[in-house]
Write a protein that holds these residues in place. Structure first.
Motif, PDB file in Angstrom:
ATOM      1  N   GLU A1177       0.834  -1.211   0.000  1.00 51.53           N
ATOM      2  CA  GLU A1177       0.000   0.000   0.000  1.00 51.53           C
ATOM      3  C   GLU A1177       0.866   1.257   0.000  1.00 51.53           C
ATOM      4  OE1 GLU A1177      -2.251  -0.705   3.508  1.00 51.53           O
ATOM      5  OE2 GLU A1177      -3.210  -2.502   2.682  1.00 51.53           O
ATOM      6  N   TRP A1178       1.930   1.228   0.786  1.00 54.34           N
ATOM      7  CA  TRP A1178       2.821   2.387   0.880  1.00 54.34           C
ATOM      8  C   TRP A1178       3.480   2.674  -0.482  1.00 54.34           C
ATOM      9  CZ3 TRP A1178       7.121   2.740   5.215  1.00 54.34           C
ATOM     10  CH2 TRP A1178       7.564   4.069   5.321  1.00 54.34           C
ATOM     11  N   ILE A1179       3.952   1.621  -1.153  1.00 51.68           N
ATOM     12  CA  ILE A1179       4.590   1.796  -2.465  1.00 51.68           C
ATOM     13  C   ILE A1179       3.594   2.348  -3.475  1.00 51.68           C
ATOM     14  CG2 ILE A1179       5.527   0.493  -4.425  1.00 51.68           C
ATOM     15  CD1 ILE A1179       7.072  -1.198  -2.442  1.00 51.68           C
ATOM     16  N   VAL A1180       2.360   1.832  -3.455  1.00 54.12           N
ATOM     17  CA  VAL A1180       1.340   2.332  -4.377  1.00 54.12           C
ATOM     18  C   VAL A1180       1.061   3.809  -4.107  1.00 54.12           C
ATOM     19  CG1 VAL A1180      -1.075   2.115  -5.048  1.00 54.12           C
ATOM     20  CG2 VAL A1180       0.307   0.062  -4.739  1.00 54.12           C
ATOM     21  N   ILE A1181       0.924   4.176  -2.848  1.00 57.67           N
ATOM     22  CA  ILE A1181       0.648   5.571  -2.493  1.00 57.67           C
ATOM     23  C   ILE A1181       1.771   6.485  -2.970  1.00 57.67           C
ATOM     24  CG2 ILE A1181       0.372   7.166  -0.551  1.00 57.67           C
ATOM     25  CD1 ILE A1181      -0.949   4.787   0.965  1.00 57.67           C
ATOM     26  N   LEU A1182       3.025   6.097  -2.695  1.00 55.21           N
ATOM     27  CA  LEU A1182       4.153   6.939  -3.108  1.00 55.21           C
ATOM     28  C   LEU A1182       4.273   7.028  -4.625  1.00 55.21           C
ATOM     29  CD1 LEU A1182       6.929   5.837  -0.559  1.00 55.21           C
ATOM     30  CD2 LEU A1182       5.559   7.912  -0.519  1.00 55.21           C
ATOM     31  N   SER A1183       4.010   5.916  -5.310  1.00 50.87           N
ATOM     32  CA  SER A1183       4.091   5.928  -6.778  1.00 50.87           C
ATOM     33  C   SER A1183       3.043   6.850  -7.368  1.00 50.87           C
ATOM     34  CB  SER A1183       3.922   4.508  -7.326  1.00 50.87           C
ATOM     35  OG  SER A1183       4.903   3.638  -6.809  1.00 50.87           O
ATOM     36  N   LEU A1184       1.807   6.754  -6.869  1.00 52.69           N
ATOM     37  CA  LEU A1184       0.736   7.598  -7.382  1.00 52.69           C
ATOM     38  C   LEU A1184       0.925   9.054  -6.961  1.00 52.69           C
ATOM     39  CD1 LEU A1184      -2.336   5.258  -6.798  1.00 52.69           C
ATOM     40  CD2 LEU A1184      -1.018   5.604  -8.892  1.00 52.69           C
ATOM     41  N   HIS A1185       1.517   9.266  -5.812  1.00 50.87           N
ATOM     42  CA  HIS A1185       1.810  10.642  -5.390  1.00 50.87           C
ATOM     43  C   HIS A1185       2.808  11.297  -6.347  1.00 50.87           C
ATOM     44  CE1 HIS A1185       3.128  14.047  -2.920  1.00 50.87           C
ATOM     45  NE2 HIS A1185       4.371  13.613  -3.116  1.00 50.87           N
ATOM     46  N   LYS A1186       3.841  10.559  -6.733  1.00 51.27           N
ATOM     47  CA  LYS A1186       4.874  11.108  -7.598  1.00 51.27           C
ATOM     48  C   LYS A1186       4.412  11.194  -9.046  1.00 51.27           C
ATOM     49  CE  LYS A1186       9.852  10.642  -8.430  1.00 51.27           C
ATOM     50  NZ  LYS A1186      11.063   9.820  -8.123  1.00 51.27           N
ATOM     51  N   HIS A1218      -5.558   7.261   1.976  1.00 53.04           N
ATOM     52  CA  HIS A1218      -4.501   8.283   1.911  1.00 53.04           C
ATOM     53  C   HIS A1218      -4.610   9.042   0.584  1.00 53.04           C
ATOM     54  CE1 HIS A1218      -2.278   7.107   5.521  1.00 53.04           C
ATOM     55  NE2 HIS A1218      -2.572   5.855   5.200  1.00 53.04           N
ATOM     56  N   PHE A1219      -5.835   9.252   0.142  1.00 62.02           N
ATOM     57  CA  PHE A1219      -6.049   9.878  -1.163  1.00 62.02           C
ATOM     58  C   PHE A1219      -5.577  11.328  -1.178  1.00 62.02           C
ATOM     59  CE2 PHE A1219      -8.871  10.727  -4.968  1.00 62.02           C
ATOM     60  CZ  PHE A1219      -8.245   9.790  -5.781  1.00 62.02           C
ATOM     61  N   ASP A1220      -5.581  11.987  -0.033  1.00 66.93           N
ATOM     62  CA  ASP A1220      -5.091  13.369   0.025  1.00 66.93           C
ATOM     63  C   ASP A1220      -3.615  13.436  -0.339  1.00 66.93           C
ATOM     64  OD1 ASP A1220      -4.531  11.888   2.277  1.00 66.93           O
ATOM     65  OD2 ASP A1220      -4.493  13.632   3.606  1.00 66.93           O
ATOM     66  N   ILE A1221      -2.821  12.422   0.052  1.00 67.27           N
ATOM     67  CA  ILE A1221      -1.398  12.385  -0.302  1.00 67.27           C
ATOM     68  C   ILE A1221      -1.244  12.135  -1.798  1.00 67.27           C
ATOM     69  CG2 ILE A1221       0.818  11.271   0.178  1.00 67.27           C
ATOM     70  CD1 ILE A1221      -0.374  12.708   2.588  1.00 67.27           C
ATOM     71  N   ILE A1222      -2.065  11.249  -2.338  1.00 70.58           N
ATOM     72  CA  ILE A1222      -1.969  10.889  -3.750  1.00 70.58           C
ATOM     73  C   ILE A1222      -2.232  12.096  -4.635  1.00 70.58           C
ATOM     74  CG2 ILE A1222      -3.047   9.495  -5.567  1.00 70.58           C
ATOM     75  CD1 ILE A1222      -3.488   7.310  -3.458  1.00 70.58           C
ATOM     76  N   LEU A1223      -3.192  12.939  -4.241  1.00 64.82           N
ATOM     77  CA  LEU A1223      -3.603  14.057  -5.092  1.00 64.82           C
ATOM     78  C   LEU A1223      -2.825  15.342  -4.854  1.00 64.82           C
ATOM     79  CD1 LEU A1223      -7.508  13.694  -5.179  1.00 64.82           C
ATOM     80  CD2 LEU A1223      -5.806  12.784  -6.741  1.00 64.82           C
ATOM     81  N   GLN A1224      -1.804  15.284  -4.039  1.00 58.61           N
ATOM     82  CA  GLN A1224      -1.043  16.511  -3.751  1.00 58.61           C
ATOM     83  C   GLN A1224      -0.438  17.129  -5.006  1.00 58.61           C
ATOM     84  OE1 GLN A1224       1.910  16.006  -0.730  1.00 58.61           O
ATOM     85  NE2 GLN A1224       0.431  16.044   0.960  1.00 58.61           N
ATOM     86  N   ASN A1225       0.029  16.305  -5.929  1.00 59.61           N
ATOM     87  CA  ASN A1225       0.694  16.826  -7.140  1.00 59.61           C
ATOM     88  C   ASN A1225      -0.251  16.911  -8.330  1.00 59.61           C
ATOM     89  OD1 ASN A1225       3.108  16.957  -5.725  1.00 59.61           O
ATOM     90  ND2 ASN A1225       3.699  14.877  -6.296  1.00 59.61           N
ATOM     91  N   THR A1226      -1.581  16.839  -8.093  1.00 58.98           N
ATOM     92  CA  THR A1226      -2.559  16.876  -9.182  1.00 58.98           C
ATOM     93  C   THR A1226      -3.261  18.227  -9.180  1.00 58.98           C
ATOM     94  OG1 THR A1226      -2.922  14.509  -8.880  1.00 58.98           O
ATOM     95  CG2 THR A1226      -4.541  15.687 -10.190  1.00 58.98           C
ATOM     96  N   LEU A1316       4.560  10.219   3.370  1.00 58.46           N
ATOM     97  CA  LEU A1316       5.696  11.044   2.944  1.00 58.46           C
ATOM     98  C   LEU A1316       6.606  11.395   4.106  1.00 58.46           C
ATOM     99  CD1 LEU A1316       3.906  13.506   0.480  1.00 58.46           C
ATOM    100  CD2 LEU A1316       5.098  11.382  -0.054  1.00 58.46           C
ATOM    101  N   GLU A1317       6.041  11.906   5.151  1.00 58.56           N
ATOM    102  CA  GLU A1317       6.856  12.360   6.278  1.00 58.56           C
ATOM    103  C   GLU A1317       7.480  11.202   7.051  1.00 58.56           C
ATOM    104  OE1 GLU A1317       4.504  14.897   8.687  1.00 58.56           O
ATOM    105  OE2 GLU A1317       4.013  16.285   7.067  1.00 58.56           O
ATOM    106  N   ASP A1318       6.864  10.052   6.974  1.00 60.38           N
ATOM    107  CA  ASP A1318       7.395   8.890   7.701  1.00 60.38           C
ATOM    108  C   ASP A1318       8.278   8.006   6.835  1.00 60.38           C
ATOM    109  OD1 ASP A1318       6.380   9.197  10.330  1.00 60.38           O
ATOM    110  OD2 ASP A1318       4.397   8.697   9.602  1.00 60.38           O
TER     111      ASP A1318
END
Length: 1626
Positions: A1177-1186, A1218-1226, A1316-1318
């Motif tokens: 889940e963490w890898i998916v979140i970071l990948s989609l965030h970037k 954690h959709f708020d993290i995913i959409l930060q760069n959108t 991200l922060e962790d």
């Protein structure tokens, strides 16, 4: 009935003598029983005076001519087994009655004959003799004969080995008979407890005998003239010994005697007190009528605990342990502060627990005992000290007891270790002053009395070190501590051994009475501490020792050899001065040239004490405020040594022994000083010593040069001196470089002269065929000298020795030297008169091996320092060879050297091959592969040789994994490349069984690939190419780690505990870190990956390759086992894979992720454990965030059918939380939110509760984002969604639903974790595994990353620490807690109101296990009720049912169990269910084919046959009245056919009673129970014997019961009715 018949027969017969003779001939089993009955009636009823004499004669005749032969087995030889038993039983009874009729004469005759038989030998006759003695014993009157009988009985009881059966027979027959004879009883009592000629028997036999004599020594009637066991201390000691015996039967007998004594005392309300045993403070046993009830309660609790311990199950025993506290409360007088009950009774409980097979119970017992003494200040007792030294320390020797509790973190001190510290400190403080020293001495001596493992000895040493300071140990105590250091810790792990040494030194400083020990004794103890493991100058421990010596100076006892009286200097200075002076004295008898080298012990001792005294002087001066220290004392210590050293070069007549000693001391001083790690300018002592030792440097070098280059070294023993001189050279070079460069020219001149002279000596050719010893020794010394020169030039390049002219000569000499040249063994004939070669420990083979090894050390130096030497000398060589040819020749010589050198001498050969192989891989690949194979064979063969394996492994790794070797092999991709890969996997395989192997390989490779040296760069444009060519190393390292055994985990835990102590434990400072922990393999790989740069094309390609390979490995693991358990090896591997992928993720670019993200999503569909899910889940979140453009790949995952999503939907819903993290760069968030809302709402209505919970969490997050953005399109949905969320909060007001909703919201992944922060190494490798309840040995703390310095991370590395909020969370903050974490702890502190108790009433318990005893006698011995119930189970063939029936029948006192075959009792299933009941219940074999005759016989005896069946006229079990004598026939059948169907084939339930008439039952009638056979049913010929049917009332649907259950119900109902009848009759 039998008695009535016998009386009638005797009354009708006028001549009883004739009747007896008529019955005797011939004597069958029936006649023997009739004879016994007749004799019994005659002995009981008396005879007319006229017939008495005739009757006695007949009885005499019957006893000697009939009964005695029968007992010997002569007349019954042809009878069957059952027949013989009946005959023997009848003969015993008849013989007993004959003695009653004839009196003392017959008794004496029988006794003499029996004693003669026993004296002649054992065997079958011994049993008959014992039976005869048992019959005669009550009527014996002659004291001498009584004494002989008692002696014979005691001898049989004492007899070991084969005498077990004889002892049981004596206890069962003879001793009870002797107990009826007052004179004999006294003698038996004295023999059992007082000793006698043969000494008392061992506890088991003595308890067997006492149990048999229980009626005599513990009589229930009024006190008589016989012995009262309760008043005998030895009796109670024997009972206590029996309570703690390992044999369960022995413990049972001891409990029986204890219970009987207690019941007797309580019933009599006696006033008695057993005399004190050996002047001890309290009585072993006492009773008071006034305290009768309290005493009964105390002993009831005591017996409850002892009987509960028999269960050996911790869940049953643990609730009973708090009752121990109440025992102590009753056992101690609050007013007087003394013991009311002897403390040895409590020790029996603890000893029983300590010796339990269940280690958990042992640990609980130890912790309870230690805590009790820590919290309750118990009165002192001599027995306690003996108990601590004995059973407690024996129990503490078990390593597994020192494991951590589940709640403790790795590195914490185990509970037993902490409790032991507190206990020992408390106990010592409570002991009287006069007892402390003796107790501690015995305690320490116990630590030397056996081989202790590393963990127990460590914690015992730690406990000793924590005892508050007190002066209790003298010389003997100091010697005992030294013995612990020298004897018990030889094979322990280095760190644990070093830590134990530190604690033992602290123990000596805290507990030694300095006025009772001398400084020589202290110094001898200090020398047992190894400076490389514990006592070194740069440690806190050294400073503590100096402070202790300073404080106690002038307090030490003067040595007997001390002559100092004046007080100008301190006693320590006096001692060291005298020590140096005595050391340098040379006895006149040992001044010859050929004397042996002195032992190094003295030199080490003197050097250590000089440094200690100097540091003490420095400490004293600092405390006094002196700024300028004159070092007067230190100068005094060194002057005698300097005087000798200054004369070495000029005085050739100094005795050899004196020169040896002075140089040994010099070397030890230099080596010990070099261990100091601080700056020399800050260390005044070190700088002064070095400055002082600079003065005699020229003299020393001149002396050494003379000794090494002339013919002064001429014997094998002189090679030890050669080693001394050569060891001194590098130390002197280092001294000159550290202190004064002015001496460097002298060093260069020395090296020049030594090199030239050594080459000349080696070039000399011996003209004689038989070489002389002196010449050969000179060559060995010369080659060793060249080796020393090469090593100095290699290690001290700052001295610039390579510019010397002699180096050219050395290169030329080595280049054309004939390698592997061996020295021929010389003739000793002419030398023997002056040499003592027999005393040397060095054989000629070792000398030759050393000579060959030195050749390769020189070549190694030349190859590494001058790689072009072959070209330089090619033109001038007589044998002009090309570079390749010369290298090939060297390599062939290296292979030859590997075959002739011992394994511990091959390191320089490996190093030479490292240089040679890259030059030959292209041209001579087969030769290089041969070198690989031979090197691996040597290395792998040493895997069990700890001392030399690791150094050889490192050399092997440097050779095989040399950067150039790897590069050349990879470029060709030939057989060498395949061979290296094969070796890689062999090394990985070896590392699974030998921890640390992979660490050596990986550390070397990572350092050489990421930090190549200058030489490696010149040889290889980019060393990192090797990482790609051999990426298997990194891939396997990322997932490396095995599941350790429990003992391995324990060692790791204790290592972590010691390491956490830091500088407090000197072993952490002194011991060199080996980095052999399996975690360091992964740490090394992760640090290597962290250092890679995504902008570097080689690094980028390597990381992408590793990423793909790890994904493939995860897929392979998932396929190999679709379902795996938490913390299994599969789970751990998958967890490690995803941890590594997470580390690599930020370094990967968009194009690569586009192609691999699908594989990540596919992995999410698997059935993964929680920790793996979090990483995915963490890898998916970071990948989609970037890269938010990949969001469509996430939505596709929700489109699969429910079957594929059933195990993975929660993973993807967690990503949306954690959709708020995913959409930060959108920039366009609204379309994504709309899609997310649609997807989540669908899953909010899933039938699975867990899925709905995850969907609601995601919905709450997404809807919150929608409200923040004020999306107008969602206005219409606002009432629906908000009311739904509100309903979720309010509807689950009770039960698990609300708790689970609250729990999932508080879950760390949703409440605290920030992707991200962790993102940090700590979160990935420590925090998240800890919070996901992964096994603790998978947690890798940051401290381990810091300690592993082989691959350093840059100081500015940003991803290191977790956020404090996440790091401070505990698993209990989010994991399910149904019972509350404090419940177990509360249970352990409070006494349970009710505990499980096995009912063992003493009146029904067995005093002895006499399996040879016949059933009737055994039942009488057991005191069992006379049940008339017989259970017939001949139709049952399942061992489980038979075993259960046997157990039930025995418990409820059935008189016999009839089975189809006695072979069933050997079946394991039978024994598992019967739990030894077959040993206490008469078993009769009646085969199914014999049942008709057996039942007919019982029918004639009056038995009533009862069937268990539901018929029209059957009796309800609850209403039926069982007669006293009953016989049950049991069987079982599948199906529901009635008895009518079985017999007549009809459906009428009444037909059976047309055949069977219901009888009128009375108490004298007999019953027979019938059930049905499981397969064929009861045969019809047995049905005809039914008298009545009884049915078991049922309420359920199934109309059948298991046969064991049916039988048990019937047996219990019968027993219940009989018990009620007996109570009514009373």
């Amino acid at each position: 009935m039998e008695v009535v018949l016998a009386d009638a027969l005797l009354s009708r017969c006028g001549d009883p003598c004739a009747l007896l003779r008529a019955v005797c001939a011939p004597l069958s089993a029936e006649r023997a029983e009739a004879l016994r009955l007749l004799l019994q009636r005659l002995a009981a009823g008396g005879t007319p005076p006229g017939e008495a004499e005739a009757l006695r004669r007949v009885a005499w005749e019957v006893a000697l001519e009939r009964c005695r032969p029968l007992l010997r087995g002569g007349e019954a030889a042809g009878a069957g087994c059952g027949e013989r038993l009946r005959l023997a039983r009848a003969a015993r009874g008849a013989l007993r009655h004959c003695v009653q009729l004839c009196g003392a004469p017959l008794a004496a005759r029988l006794a003499r004959d029996a004693l003669a038989e026993l004296a002649a030998g054992g065997g079958a006759g011994a049993e008959a003799a014992v039976e005869a003695l048992a019959a005669a014993a009550p009527r014996l009157e002659e004291p001498a004969l009584v004494a002989r009988c008692v002696a014979a009985a005691l001898a049989l009881v004492r007899e070991e080995g084969e005498g077990e059966a004889a002892a049981a027979l004596v206890a069962g027959r003879l001793l009870p008979a002797l107990g009826g004879n007052a004179a004999a009883l006294r003698r038996v009592w004295e023999g059992l407890l007082g000793g006698g000629g043969g000494g008392p028997p061992r506890a088991g036999r003595a308890l067997l005998a006492l149990s048999a004599l229980a009626d005599a020594v513990l009589p229930r009637g009024p006190p008589g003239s016989g012995p009262d066991a309760r008043l005998c201390p030895r009796f109670w000691r024997l009972v206590q010994e029996g309570l703690t015996e390992r044999d369960g039967l022995c413990r049972k007998r001891a409990r029986y005697l204890l219970k009987r004594a207690l019941d007797l005392s309580g019933g009599q309300r006696a006033e008695l007190r057993c005399p004190a045993d050996g002047g001890d403070e309290s009585s072993l046993f006492w009773w008071s009528a006034e305290k009768n009830e309290k005493l009964l309660r105390f002993w009831e609790t005591y017996i409850l605990i002892m009987e509960t311990l028999e269960g050996n199950q911790i869940h049953v025993i643990k609730p009973v342990l708090p009752k121990l506290n109440s025992l102590y409360e009753h056992a101690i007088s609050g007013e007087k502060g003394c013991w009311l009950f002897h403390p040895s009774w409590h020790m029996c409980i603890y000893k029983r627990m300590f010796e339990s097979e269940n280690k958990t119970l042992t640990k609980e017992g130890i912790l309870h005992f230690l805590e009790l003494y820590e919290t309750k200040h118990l009165p002192n007792s001599l027995g306690f000290s003996e108990f601590v030294i004995g059973p407690l320390m024996d129990a503490l020797s078990e390593s597994s007891l020192y494991s951590r509790t589940p709640g403790q973190l790795m590195g914490a001190c185990p509970p037993l270790g902490m409790r032991l510290q507190k206990f020992l400190a408390t106990y010592i403080m409570l002991l009287p002053e006069e007892e402390k020293g003796s107790f501690l001495l015995k305690f320490i001596q116990k630590m030397t009395s056996r081989h202790w493992c590393a963990v127990p000895i460590l914690f015992l040493s730690m406990a000793l070190a924590y005892i508050p300071a007190c002066k209790v140990l003298g010389t003997e105590g100091l010697h005992a501590l030294r013995d612990v250091l020298q004897c018990t810790m030889i094979t322990h792990q280095i760190l644990l051994r070093g830590a134990a040494q530190c604690y033992l030194l602290q123990t000596a400083m805290r507990l030694t009475h300095v006025e009772k020990v001398s400084l020589p004794e202290v110094s001898s103890f200090l020398l047992s501490l190894r400076p490389e493991e514990s006592l070194r100058r740069d440690t806190i421990l050294w400073m503590e020792l100096c402070s202790w010596l300073q404080v106690n100076d002038r307090c030490f006892r003067k040595s007997t050899t001390s002559d100092f009286e004046h007080q100008e200097t301190t006693s320590l200075c006096q001692y060291v001065c005298s020590l140096v002076g005595e050391y340098l004295k040379t006895p006149a008898s040992e001044t010859g040239e050929n004397c042996l080298m002195p032992d190094w012990f003295e030199a080490k001792l003197v050097a250590t004490m000089i440094l200690l005294a100097a540091d003490v002087e420095q400490m004293r001066n600092k405390h006094s405020g002196k700024s300028n220290i004159e070092w007067i004392e230190l100068e005094t210590f060194l002057n005698p040594l300097l005087d000798v050293l200054m004369k070495l070069g000029s005085n050739a007549y100094i005795p050899t022994l004196k020169t040896d000693k002075s140089l040994q001391l010099l070397l030890k001083l230099l080596q010990t000083c070099s261990l100091k790690c601080s700056n020399t300018q800050d260390d005044g002592v070190l700088f002064f010593i070095w400055k002082s030792l600079m003065m005699p440097v020229e003299s020393i070098l001149e002396f050494v040069l003379r000794r090494l280059t002339t013919n002064e070294l001429s014997t094998v023993g002189d090679l030890d001196r050669c080693d001394l001189y050569l060891d001194l050279i590098p130390e002197i070079v280092n001294l000159c470089l550290q202190v004064s460069w002015k001496k460097v020219p002298s060093i260069k001149n020395f090296i020049l002269s030594l090199t030239n002279a050594s080459i000349r000596n080696l070039q000399e050719r011996n003209s004689e065929e038989e070489p002389k010893l002196k010449e050969q020794i000179k060559k060995v010394a010369s080659m060793a000298s060249l080796t020393a020169v090469c090593e100095i030039m290699h290690r001290k390049p700052e001295a610039h020795l390579e510019s010397l002219p002699s180096v050219d000569a050395l290169k030329r000499f080595i280049s054309f030297f004939q390698f592997n040249e061996v020295l021929k063994k010389p003739s000793y004939i002419e030398e023997k008169s002056s040499l003592c070669e027999e005393t040397t420990s060095q054989g000629w083979g070792k000398i030759v091996a050393r000579y060959v090894r030195d050749q390769w050390i020189c070549l190694r130096f030349i190859l590494n320092s001058f790689p072009t030497l072959a070209q330089e000398y090619e033109e001038t060589s007589e044998m002009s060879l090309s570079t390749d040819e010369r290298s090939r020749k060297f390599l062939q010589s290296a292979l030859e050297a590997l075959t002739i050198l011992p394994s511990d001498q091959v390191l320089p050969v490996f190093d030479c091959m490292k240089v040679l192989v890259p030059k030959l891989l292209d041209s001579s690949e087969s030769l290089c592969i041969e070198a690989f194979d031979l090197a691996w064979k040597i290395t792998s063969s040493l895997s069990n040789t700890q001392l030399i394996f690791w150094s050889n492994l490192k050399a092997f790794v440097r050779f095989i994994f040399d950067t150039e070797v790897l590069a050349v092999a990879a470029s060709a991709k030939g057989q060498a490349y395949a061979k290296i890969k094969e070796i890689i996997f062999k090394l990985i395989d070896m590392s699974t069984t030998k921890t640390g192997v992979f660490n050596v390989v990986l550390s070397h490779c990572c350092r050489s690939w990421i930090f190549p040296t200058t030489d490696e760069r010149s040889a290889l444009a980019n060393a990192f190419l090797n990482a790609g060519n051999y990426c298997e190393l990194i891939t396997e390292a990322c997932v490396f780690g095995t599941v350790f055994r429990r003992d391995q985990r324990l060692i790791q835990d204790v290592h972590a505990f010691i390491e956490n102590l830091g500088e407090k434990c000197a072993a952490n400072v002194v011991t060199e870190s080996t980095n052999r922990d399996d975690h360091y393999v992964r740490i090394c790989a992760i640090k290597f990956l962290c250092l890679l740069d995504g902008s570097n094309i080689l690094h980028k390609m390597f990381m992408e390759d590793i990423f793909i390979k790890l994904l493939d490995k995860d897929k392979l693991v998932s396929r190999s086992r679709t379902r795996y358990y938490a913390n299994s090896l599969q789970h751990r591997i998958k967890n490690r894979v995803w941890q590594t992928l997470l580390v690599l993720l930020p370094k990967l670019d968009q194009n690569f992720l586009c192609g691999t993200l699908d594989k990540v999503f596919q992995a999410g569909f698997g059935n993964n454990q929680a920790s793996v899910k979090y990483f995915i889940e963490w890898i998916v979140i970071l990948s989609l965030h970037k890269y938010p453009q990949f969001l469509n790949k996430l939505w596709d995952c929700f489109c699969y059918d429910e079957e594929k999503l059933k195990t993975s939907i929660c993973t993807f819903l967690s990503v949306l939380s954690h959709f708020d993290i995913i959409l930060q760069n959108t920039s366009e968030k609204k379309p994504a939110l709309k899609k997310a809302l649609i997807v989540v709402l669908q899953w909010c209505f899933n039938h699975n509760f867990s899925v709905r919970l995850y969907a609601l969490v995601a919905l709450k997050k997404i809807w919150g984002m929608c409200r923040l953005l004020h999306v107008e399109e969602f206005e219409a949905l606002t009432p629906v969604i908000e009311s739904s969320l509100q309903q979720v909060e309010n509807m689950h007001g009770t039960g698990n639903a609300r708790r689970n909703w609250q729990r999932i919201q508080d879950h760390f992944f949703f409440a605290t974790f920030h992707p991200l922060e962790d993102y940090s190494l700590e979160t990935i490798f420590y925090t998240l595994p800890r919070l996901s309840e992964l096994a603790e040995d998978e947690w890798i703390s940051l401290s381990k990353f810091d300690r592993f310095t082989d691959v350093p991370l840059p100081p500015a590395f940003q991803w290191y620490h977790s956020r404090t909020e996440l790091r401070d969370l505990k698993p209990s903050d989010w994991s399910q807690q149904d019972m509350g974490s404090d419940s177990a702890e509360t249970d352990s502190q409070t006494e349970w109101t009710d505990v499980q108790k096995k009912i063992i009433p003493w009146k029904n318990s067995t005093p002895s296990l006499d399996l040879e005893m016949v059933f009737q006698d055994r039942a009488a011995k057991l005191g069992k009720s006379n049940s008339r119930l017989i259970v017939v189970a001949s139709l049952i063939d399942k061992p489980t049912n038979l075993g259960g029936l046997c157990r039930t029948s025995e418990i409820f006192g059935a008189s016999a169990l009839v089975v189809g075959s006695l072979h069933y009792i050997q079946d394991k299933q039978f024994q598992h269910l019967s739990v030894s009941a077959e040993q206490w219940l008469p078993l009769v074999e009646v085969k199914p084919s014999q049942l008709v005759d057996y039942l007919q016989q019982k029918k004639m005896e009056g038995y009533t046959i009862i069937g268990v069946e539901q018929t029209a006229k059957s009796f309800d079990l609850t209403e039926y009245c069982f007669p006293e004598k009953s016989l049950l026939l049991l069987g079982c059948i599948e199906g529901r056919c009635t008895v009518s169907q079985i017999v007549f084939g009809c459906c009428c339930d009444f037909c059976i009673f047309c055949f069977l008439e219901h009888p009128v039952f009375s108490d004298t009638s007999y019953c027979f129970f019938f059930n049905r056979n499981e397969h064929e049913g009861i045969p019809a010929n047995l049905i005809h014997h039914l008298d009545v049917c009884v049915e078991i009332p049922q309420q359920g649907i199934i109309r059948s019961l298991n046969v064991h259950v049916s039988g048990a119900l019937l047996i219990w109902e019968y027993t219940r009715q009989q018990v009620i009848k007996q109570k009514q009759q009373k």
